[in-house]
Write a protein that holds these residues in place. Sequence first.
Motif, short mmCIF file in Angstrom:
data_model
loop_
_atom_site.label_atom_id
_atom_site.label_comp_id
_atom_site.label_asym_id
_atom_site.label_seq_id
_atom_site.Cartn_x
_atom_site.Cartn_y
_atom_site.Cartn_z
N UNK A 1 -4.32 14.32 5.50
CA UNK A 1 -4.38 13.20 6.43
C UNK A 1 -3.06 12.47 6.45
N UNK A 2 -2.65 12.14 7.63
CA UNK A 2 -1.43 11.36 7.75
C UNK A 2 -1.58 10.39 8.92
N UNK A 3 -0.86 9.31 8.85
CA UNK A 3 -0.86 8.32 9.90
C UNK A 3 0.58 8.05 10.28
N UNK A 4 0.87 8.32 11.52
CA UNK A 4 2.20 8.06 12.03
C UNK A 4 2.07 7.25 13.31
N UNK A 5 3.18 6.79 13.81
CA UNK A 5 3.11 6.00 15.04
C UNK A 5 2.67 6.86 16.21
N UNK A 6 2.74 8.18 16.07
CA UNK A 6 2.28 9.09 17.13
C UNK A 6 0.77 8.98 17.35
N UNK A 7 0.06 8.50 16.34
CA UNK A 7 -1.38 8.34 16.47
C UNK A 7 -1.75 7.13 17.32
N UNK A 8 -0.93 6.10 17.27
CA UNK A 8 -1.29 4.83 17.87
C UNK A 8 -0.49 4.47 19.12
#
Length: 136
Positions: free
Chosen positions: A36-43
Amino acid sequence: MSAAAATGAVLACGAVYFFSWAKRHRDQACDETGGRCWAWWHFAPIPLTFATALIVLIIVYKRLDIRPRLAVVPPTLLLAPFPLVAAQAAADWWTVTLAGGAWSCSLALTAWSRYRITGITASATLLLASLVVLYH
């Protein structure tokens, strides 16, 4: 009206390409981490798309002398995902482009009293058809 339709078509086509570009970058960023990763591409894609569309629609509708913009721009933006997602589900990017143009043109028609019934009818038909496609 052709300017409103062209604007909607260009915005819809641009949104499709921007979302696919963001998805590729999101997949690349998450493949490197292996979990799992969270980057600005998600939001970022949704707010950036809405902000860009809002600015472009305000400029184009001002040049077309569409008033009241407050009654036309919010429904154009807030309800547009329904026909666009339905078009994407039914076919490919070209249907999204057509749906965006039709949606923008039909809502722009509601600004003139002479075409208000036609615009409302076309908008409601597009919205109903998209809901049928999405939930059938």
